[in-house]
Design a protein around this motif. Structure first.
Motif, short mmCIF file in Angstrom:
data_model
loop_
_atom_site.label_atom_id
_atom_site.label_comp_id
_atom_site.label_asym_id
_atom_site.label_seq_id
_atom_site.Cartn_x
_atom_site.Cartn_y
_atom_site.Cartn_z
N ARG A 145 0.82 -1.20 0.00
CA ARG A 145 0.00 0.00 0.00
C ARG A 145 0.87 1.26 0.00
O ARG A 145 1.68 1.47 0.90
CB ARG A 145 -0.91 -0.01 1.22
CG ARG A 145 -1.92 1.11 1.30
CD ARG A 145 -3.01 0.98 0.24
NE ARG A 145 -3.70 -0.29 0.26
CZ ARG A 145 -4.69 -0.60 1.11
NH1 ARG A 145 -5.10 0.30 2.00
NH2 ARG A 145 -5.28 -1.78 1.04
N SER A 146 0.73 2.07 -1.03
CA SER A 146 1.47 3.34 -1.16
C SER A 146 0.86 4.13 -2.30
O SER A 146 -0.09 3.69 -2.95
CB SER A 146 2.96 3.09 -1.43
OG SER A 146 3.15 2.48 -2.69
N ASN A 151 4.93 6.39 -6.36
CA ASN A 151 6.00 5.70 -5.62
C ASN A 151 6.11 4.25 -6.05
O ASN A 151 7.21 3.73 -6.28
CB ASN A 151 5.74 5.79 -4.12
CG ASN A 151 6.83 5.11 -3.30
OD1 ASN A 151 8.01 5.40 -3.48
ND2 ASN A 151 6.45 4.20 -2.43
N TYR A 184 9.63 2.62 -7.96
CA TYR A 184 10.54 1.56 -7.53
C TYR A 184 10.36 0.26 -8.30
O TYR A 184 11.29 -0.50 -8.47
CB TYR A 184 10.45 1.34 -6.01
CG TYR A 184 9.21 0.69 -5.47
CD1 TYR A 184 8.95 -0.67 -5.65
CD2 TYR A 184 8.29 1.42 -4.71
CE1 TYR A 184 7.81 -1.27 -5.12
CE2 TYR A 184 7.15 0.83 -4.18
CZ TYR A 184 6.92 -0.52 -4.39
OH TYR A 184 5.80 -1.11 -3.85
N ASN A 210 12.56 2.94 -2.67
CA ASN A 210 12.31 1.63 -2.07
C ASN A 210 10.84 1.46 -1.74
O ASN A 210 10.10 2.44 -1.55
CB ASN A 210 13.16 1.45 -0.81
CG ASN A 210 14.64 1.45 -1.11
OD1 ASN A 210 15.14 0.57 -1.80
ND2 ASN A 210 15.35 2.45 -0.60
N ALA A 211 10.44 0.22 -1.63
CA ALA A 211 9.05 -0.09 -1.29
C ALA A 211 8.78 0.21 0.18
O ALA A 211 9.68 0.12 1.02
CB ALA A 211 8.76 -1.56 -1.59
N THR A 212 7.55 0.58 0.48
CA THR A 212 7.17 0.80 1.87
C THR A 212 7.09 -0.51 2.64
O THR A 212 7.27 -0.54 3.86
CB THR A 212 5.80 1.50 1.94
OG1 THR A 212 4.83 0.72 1.21
CG2 THR A 212 5.87 2.89 1.31
N ASN A 213 6.85 -1.60 1.91
CA ASN A 213 6.76 -2.93 2.52
C ASN A 213 6.86 -3.97 1.41
O ASN A 213 6.88 -3.61 0.23
CB ASN A 213 5.45 -3.09 3.30
CG ASN A 213 5.57 -4.09 4.44
OD1 ASN A 213 6.51 -4.90 4.47
ND2 ASN A 213 4.64 -4.04 5.38
N THR A 219 8.91 -7.87 -3.72
CA THR A 219 8.70 -6.42 -3.63
C THR A 219 7.44 -5.98 -4.38
O THR A 219 6.67 -5.15 -3.90
CB THR A 219 9.91 -5.67 -4.22
OG1 THR A 219 11.09 -6.11 -3.56
CG2 THR A 219 9.77 -4.17 -4.02
#
Length: 419
Positions: free
Chosen positions: A61-62, A66, A70, A77-80, A240
């Motif tokens: 989730r972002s 973003n 990535y 970078n990924a948030t998670n 990712t």
């Protein structure tokens, strides 16, 4: 009117050197204006075609920009991460035709390392649905095989058979390198002009294998040697992001809604085209600045023509007075000078368009191979014709200024010219 046109043409031939310089000035302005416009539109098109044929990109989730940056451009970078079970569930969804898993986090001498599988080489497309091709070698099969992009090979001098060391994380420093587990280059991808060229590709199993003994980014435990690891089967726990192609475009919104409402973990599904459009909109300031520069160059070229016409007018005051004495009326003089400016502008435009196409024929292959921008060798667009019309009108307006001055000059002023 025919007489005036003939007189204007002969007058320009008599001042051929000055006229040629004015034509070249206008031509260069037109080349820059149309060149910038064509490169701008083609760059926008190529930018939008960085990824092609992919219906959805799924990640943690972002924001959609973003996630796009990535997963496609290898920026940030990924948030998670995504749980592997989530990947398998959506990869086997009846609406999904193919799915490409992506695992990011490592690097090699400034280039991002991406873990994936064979589906990446089979289904990933760019440009106008162009598939990935190899300039040398083949896709990876062994655990410690790697396929590198064209820029990686070119800048680091790698060939098929070269050994490389991957580093943990983005910073390639000594303590973060997996020194005991070198990878062998088995394939080099052909240039695409996309982030693929700057990527080191390895298998998902390799990503898991090189991190045995690593916890939270630190090398805390013992890492087995390559021979021991090759005898094991590695299953990813997390990835990712994933790229998805659907069986039917109609199912895009339904699957996107299902992913965004997924209860097992918070996920986002974006459409690449929409995200690319939003990202390009954020870059519109630079685009407008580039266009403004080319417009100012055209203005400078037209002012140069004005300067030339005014200078020549001072030298032609006796010529103008003789024409008046022979029966030419003021509006004849006015029409003569406006006609000369129109002819100069038109000739400059024609010359500029010819130079533009010649340059495009030479530069288009170079721009495509180095920057991935495909420049279409097509006829002028409606917008380009409009720009040309504006230049022609501006040239006529520029010609009116010295024409008005000549119109107002008296016969006696011309016959008593000061030397």
């Amino acid at each position: 009117m025919k007489v005036i046109a003939n007189l204007a043409w002969k007058s320009l031939l008599n001042r051929r050197t000055t006229a040629l310089l004015v034509v070249l000035t206008v031509a260069i302005s037109v080349v820059l204006l149309l060149g910038v416009e064509r490169i701008r539109t083609q760059a926008k098109s190529s930018f939008a075609n960085t990824i092609s044929g992919t219906d959805l990109i799924i990640g943690a989730r972002s924001g959609q920009v973003n996630l796009l940056l990535y997963s496609v451009f290898r920026i940030g970078n990924a948030t998670n991460n995504i749980d592997w079970k989530s990947y398998e569930e959506f990869a086997h969804n009846r609406a999904v035709k193919w799915a490409i898993p992506i695992s990011l986090g490592d690097s090699h001498k400034g280039f991002r390392v991406m873990g994936t599988n064979q589906a990446y080489f089979d289904h990933y497309q760019y440009g106008r649905k162009q598939p990935l091709t190899f300039s040398a070698g083949q896709s990876f099969h062994g655990l410690f095989d790697t396929v590198i992009g064209s820029d990686v090979a070119k800048q680091l001098g790698y060939k098929v058979g070269s050994k490389i060391i991957i580093a943990h994380g983005i910073s390639d420093v000594g303590f973060s390198r997996h020194d005991n587990l070198p990878f062998t280059v088995v394939g080099i991808l052909a240039p695409t002009g996309t982030p693929v060229d700057k990527t080191v590709h390895v298998s998902l199993g390799a990503i898991e294998a090189i991190h045995v003994g690593w916890e939270s980014g630190a090398h805390l435990g013992a890492t087995p040697d390559a021979q021991t690891l090759e005898q094991q089967q590695f299953q990813p726990k997390q990835i990712t992001a994933m790229l998805v192609g659907l069986k039917s475009k109609i199912q895009t919104f339904a699957l996107q809604r299902k992913i965004n409402d997924y209860r097992y973990e918070p996920l986002s599904a974006i459409m690449p085209g929409v995200a690319l459009h939003e990202l390009w909109g954020m870059m519109s300031v630079a685009e407008q600045a580039l266009m403004a520069v080319s417009v100012f160059v055209v203005i400078a070229g037209l002012l140069g023509m004005l300067s030339s016409l005014l200078t020549s007018l001072q030298e032609r005051r006796r010529e103008m007075s003789i024409l008046r004495a022979m029966g030419a009326r003021p509006y004849h003089i006015f029409t003569l000078l406006v006609s000369e400016a129109s002819v100069l502008t038109f000739t400059g435009i024609v010359t500029g368009v010819a130079i533009l196409y010649a340059l495009l024929g030479i530069a288009a292959p170079i721009i495509e191979s180095h920057y991935g921008i495909l420049i279409d060798f097509t006829a002028l667009t409606w917008h380009e014709w409009t720009l040309i019309a504006y230049v022609q009108i501006a040239g006529i307006v520029i010609g009116i200024i010295p024409a008005i001055r000549a119109y107002r000059q008296s016969l006696s002023d011309g016959m008593t010219i000061r030397l």
